[in-house]
Design an enzyme around this catalytic site. Sequence first.
Site, PDB file in Angstrom:
ATOM      1  CB  SER A   1      -0.930   0.186   1.375  1.00  0.00           C
ATOM      2  OG  SER A   1      -1.891   1.020   0.802  1.00  0.00           O
TER       3      SER A   1
ATOM      4  CG  ASP B   1      -2.525   4.214  -2.313  1.00  0.00           C
ATOM      5  OD1 ASP B   1      -3.372   3.986  -3.413  1.00  0.00           O
ATOM      6  OD2 ASP B   1      -2.783   3.520  -1.285  1.00  0.00           O
TER       7      ASP B   1
ATOM      8  CG  ASP C   1      -5.702   0.823  -1.791  1.00  0.00           C
ATOM      9  OD1 ASP C   1      -5.100   1.807  -1.945  1.00  0.00           O
ATOM     10  OD2 ASP C   1      -5.865   0.018  -0.777  1.00  0.00           O
TER      11      ASP C   1
END
Length: 560
Positions: A142, A299, A303
């Site tokens: 992430s 990012d 998401d």
Amino acid sequence: MYLDEYKRWLEADLKDCDLKPELLGIADNDDEIKERFAVALKFGTAGLRGTLGAGTNRMNIWVVRQATQGVADWVLTQGGTQTVAISYDSRLKGWNFARDAAGVLAANGINVRIYDELMPVPALSFATRYYNCNAGIMITASHNPAKYNGFKAYGPDGCQMTDDAAAVVYDSIQKTDVLTGAKYISFAEGVEKGLIKFVGNDCLDAFYAAIEARQVRPGLCKTAGLKLVYSPLNGTGLVPVTHVLNDMGITDITIVPEQEYPNGYFTTCPYPNPEIFEALQKGLELAKEVGADLMLATDPDADRVGIAMKCPDGTYELVSGNEMGVLLLDYICAGRIEKGTMPEKPVAVMSIVSTPLADKVAEHYGVELRHTLTGFKWIGDQIAQLEAAGEVDRFIFGFEESYGYLAGPYVRDKDAVIGSMLICEMAAYYRSIGSSIKQRLEEIYAQYGRYLNKVDSFEFPGLSGMDKMASIMEGLRANPPKEFAGKAVVKVTDYLKPEETGLPKANVLIYGLEDGATVIVRPSGTEPKVKTYFTTLGKDLAEAQAEKDALAEACKPILS
């Protein structure tokens, strides 16, 4: 024990040429060896996430193979298509990990559908559903710094894996030797056997079509003249975001050149998180230079999306995840009512740590706003419940304060592609009527009150960090604070007590104060942090900010 494991790794053929030199380099450093081998990365509902490197407490091909064997063992008990979808982002070794995961699945006789280029989380969730897969795997960390990578596991509904399924996978991982336990064939062999196939263009086209079908005012952007600066933050957003924006008529897009193409080192933003100013700095400089209406950044696994909006004086102001959630909810509701596309008994969903301002907006438009635990899988679960009841069309929007948005049931995780589309459409609409996002936000505050929502984090790194976080939460339960900054606590909600909350157990405490402010404390599920969420309401921003600062100061001795 950990020294024995270290020696075993040192003697093994580790395949990855980076791992052996790293192990040799720590030969005389007991602390380093212990940190890498005394524990293993623990698989949970968020999968795995850790620093790249050698050892059981690091992300490497052996830990990925072990985790994938756990997923494979679970899939083999599930029947169905015996298929798993795989995607990966721009992180270092992402393609290696994705390919090795595919090799483990194929060795277990499981079919694989893998993207032939890096693609974001929502594309993985979509492919999992499109191919009726048993599971999905996303190789990503992430928004963590470059030294991290991770392994997210998804269930057949395209949602992150349930607690029950993750527990079964974790149990299987525990029984799988990290170096010798996973079955494995090469990626090439898996392809030759017909077990590994790439995701087809039909799936990708369907993904884009599902997103574009959620436009509120189709065709509007073609004539609105929106000027956009966009940064994919060296991740997966570039192709899908620009594809969708071009399709809807937004073509004046300037990409931040240093952050355009995939780069797992994230050299211009060491913490590639659209929540923080440093990640958007290059884009803001470019926005000022070209006079953009909007600066937008996704990012690395696309998401989540953050923006800076242009103000009347020509400066740019960052918009928080809560503010954007409220703006999008307001825009979708007003637009769908105007266009006659609002379903009967509409439902929106947000996490319990998100702003109560959204409750006011939902009430205004006659929308049921459901509250879920933190983590987008719980929003996905609400969509699944509507789907099971044959009412999935009632779902219009879901969001959480950490910049995650979803409109529509086509995926079951947050989606920066549709978030980007709707934000740009909203900006184009307000521009077309002589307004702006900034102006609309001020109107919302004038109508419902000047809410302020802020998040602070306290970091607890190292092996002792998790113990320290646990003791803080235990202390808060054993000796509940009676006040914060002179404001009496009038209500405590403990989410470890589902009989009181009506939701599954979660390690979250919410303190309601006498003036209506709230303080929320929860440990992060993915990072060694305890997060505090503050909601204050003032006659203006300065008053709301002053109370937030006082509450934050009062929390420091409790959380240090």
